[in-house]
Scaffold this active site. Sequence first.
Site, PDB file in Angstrom:
ATOM      1  N   HIS A   1      10.320   9.137 -50.682  1.00  0.00           N
ATOM      2  CA  HIS A   1      11.178   9.826 -49.717  1.00  0.00           C
ATOM      3  C   HIS A   1      10.396  10.936 -49.039  1.00  0.00           C
ATOM      4  O   HIS A   1       9.512  11.541 -49.632  1.00  0.00           O
ATOM      5  CB  HIS A   1      12.428  10.402 -50.397  1.00  0.00           C
ATOM      6  CG  HIS A   1      12.152  11.197 -51.634  1.00  0.00           C
ATOM      7  ND1 HIS A   1      11.870  10.599 -52.846  1.00  0.00           N
ATOM      8  CD2 HIS A   1      12.082  12.530 -51.848  1.00  0.00           C
ATOM      9  CE1 HIS A   1      11.672  11.535 -53.761  1.00  0.00           C
ATOM     10  NE2 HIS A   1      11.774  12.715 -53.180  1.00  0.00           N
TER      11      HIS A   1
ATOM     12  N   ASP B   1      19.879  16.685 -48.314  1.00  0.00           N
ATOM     13  CA  ASP B   1      19.550  16.930 -49.713  1.00  0.00           C
ATOM     14  C   ASP B   1      20.711  17.684 -50.374  1.00  0.00           C
ATOM     15  O   ASP B   1      21.280  18.616 -49.802  1.00  0.00           O
ATOM     16  CB  ASP B   1      18.255  17.745 -49.811  1.00  0.00           C
ATOM     17  CG  ASP B   1      17.649  17.713 -51.202  1.00  0.00           C
ATOM     18  OD1 ASP B   1      16.566  17.132 -51.373  1.00  0.00           O
ATOM     19  OD2 ASP B   1      18.280  18.270 -52.140  1.00  0.00           O
ATOM     20  N   ILE B   2      21.030  17.282 -51.583  1.00  0.00           N
ATOM     21  CA  ILE B   2      22.176  17.880 -52.292  1.00  0.00           C
ATOM     22  C   ILE B   2      21.890  19.325 -52.729  1.00  0.00           C
ATOM     23  O   ILE B   2      22.823  20.108 -52.926  1.00  0.00           O
ATOM     24  CB  ILE B   2      22.576  16.980 -53.492  1.00  0.00           C
ATOM     25  CG1 ILE B   2      24.024  17.182 -53.874  1.00  0.00           C
ATOM     26  CG2 ILE B   2      21.638  17.165 -54.674  1.00  0.00           C
ATOM     27  CD1 ILE B   2      24.569  16.100 -54.812  1.00  0.00           C
TER      28      ILE B   2
ATOM     29  N   HIS C   1      10.787  14.596 -47.241  1.00  0.00           N
ATOM     30  CA  HIS C   1      11.645  15.761 -47.021  1.00  0.00           C
ATOM     31  C   HIS C   1      11.385  16.298 -45.615  1.00  0.00           C
ATOM     32  O   HIS C   1      10.231  16.491 -45.225  1.00  0.00           O
ATOM     33  CB  HIS C   1      11.290  16.891 -47.999  1.00  0.00           C
ATOM     34  CG  HIS C   1      11.523  16.589 -49.439  1.00  0.00           C
ATOM     35  ND1 HIS C   1      12.593  17.103 -50.152  1.00  0.00           N
ATOM     36  CD2 HIS C   1      10.806  15.851 -50.328  1.00  0.00           C
ATOM     37  CE1 HIS C   1      12.522  16.691 -51.412  1.00  0.00           C
ATOM     38  NE2 HIS C   1      11.442  15.929 -51.551  1.00  0.00           N
TER      39      HIS C   1
HETATM   40  P1  AMP Z   1      11.682  15.086 -55.172  1.00  0.00           P
HETATM   41  O1  AMP Z   1      11.627  16.287 -56.069  1.00  0.00           O
HETATM   42  O2  AMP Z   1      10.605  15.094 -54.115  1.00  0.00           O
HETATM   43  O3  AMP Z   1      11.748  13.791 -55.946  1.00  0.00           O
HETATM   44  O4  AMP Z   1      13.020  15.211 -54.348  1.00  0.00           O
HETATM   45  C1  AMP Z   1      14.225  14.649 -54.784  1.00  0.00           C
HETATM   46  C2  AMP Z   1      15.301  15.358 -54.013  1.00  0.00           C
HETATM   47  O5  AMP Z   1      16.491  14.615 -54.138  1.00  0.00           O
HETATM   48  C3  AMP Z   1      15.594  16.774 -54.516  1.00  0.00           C
HETATM   49  O6  AMP Z   1      15.356  17.714 -53.471  1.00  0.00           O
HETATM   50  C4  AMP Z   1      17.073  16.708 -54.908  1.00  0.00           C
HETATM   51  O7  AMP Z   1      17.772  17.887 -54.590  1.00  0.00           O
HETATM   52  C5  AMP Z   1      17.552  15.520 -54.106  1.00  0.00           C
HETATM   53  N1  AMP Z   1      18.720  14.825 -54.664  1.00  0.00           N
HETATM   54  C6  AMP Z   1      18.936  14.473 -55.945  1.00  0.00           C
HETATM   55  N2  AMP Z   1      20.106  13.809 -56.057  1.00  0.00           N
HETATM   56  C7  AMP Z   1      20.627  13.742 -54.797  1.00  0.00           C
HETATM   57  C8  AMP Z   1      21.824  13.188 -54.258  1.00  0.00           C
HETATM   58  N3  AMP Z   1      22.741  12.540 -55.026  1.00  0.00           N
HETATM   59  N4  AMP Z   1      22.054  13.316 -52.929  1.00  0.00           N
HETATM   60  C9  AMP Z   1      21.156  13.959 -52.141  1.00  0.00           C
HETATM   61  N5  AMP Z   1      20.007  14.496 -52.596  1.00  0.00           N
HETATM   62  C10 AMP Z   1      19.746  14.392 -53.910  1.00  0.00           C
END
Ligand code: AMP
Length: 111
Positions: free
Chosen positions: A100, A30-31, A102
């Site tokens: 997705h 995760d970023i 986590h």
């Molecule tokens: P959610 O809030 O469950 O939709 O989680 C989306 C996740 O994607 C968040 O924890 C973000 O930090 C992560 N995220 C967003 N953009 C990216 C990216 N380019 N690479 C990796 N993780 C990302």
Amino acid sequence: MSDCLFCKIIAGEIPCNKVYEDGNFLAFHDIHPKAPTHVLVIPKTHLVSLADATEADSALLGQMMDRVRYIADVELNLEVGYRVIINVRAGGGQEVDHIHVHILGGKTLPF
Ligand code: AMP
Ligand code: ZN
């Protein structure tokens, strides 16, 4: 799906810090990590959310959880334990509309 962030990552149009990949799934860091280890596991097919899944997606969802266990245990060495979260739709905190999982770990997590 052309305007989906995670589909763009799957297509290699946006880079990621990859942890695991096979024909059906991709896992990457995760970023904005919320724990020392924070990895996302996604299917390569575009499914918006758990709430949008049907019985036809049962095998995919089962395989995804199997990959989550493998990635946590073998790729991330989280033998001590970890947390698995699926946020569902905006009210559940879902920001990216591509299902997705986590995986959070690397420290004792608060309740
Ligand atoms: P959610 O809030 O469950 O939709 O989680 C989306 C996740 O994607 C968040 O924890 C973000 O930090 C992560 N995220 C967003 N953009 C990216 C990216 N380019 N690479 C990796 N993780 C990302
Ligand atoms: Zn997508």
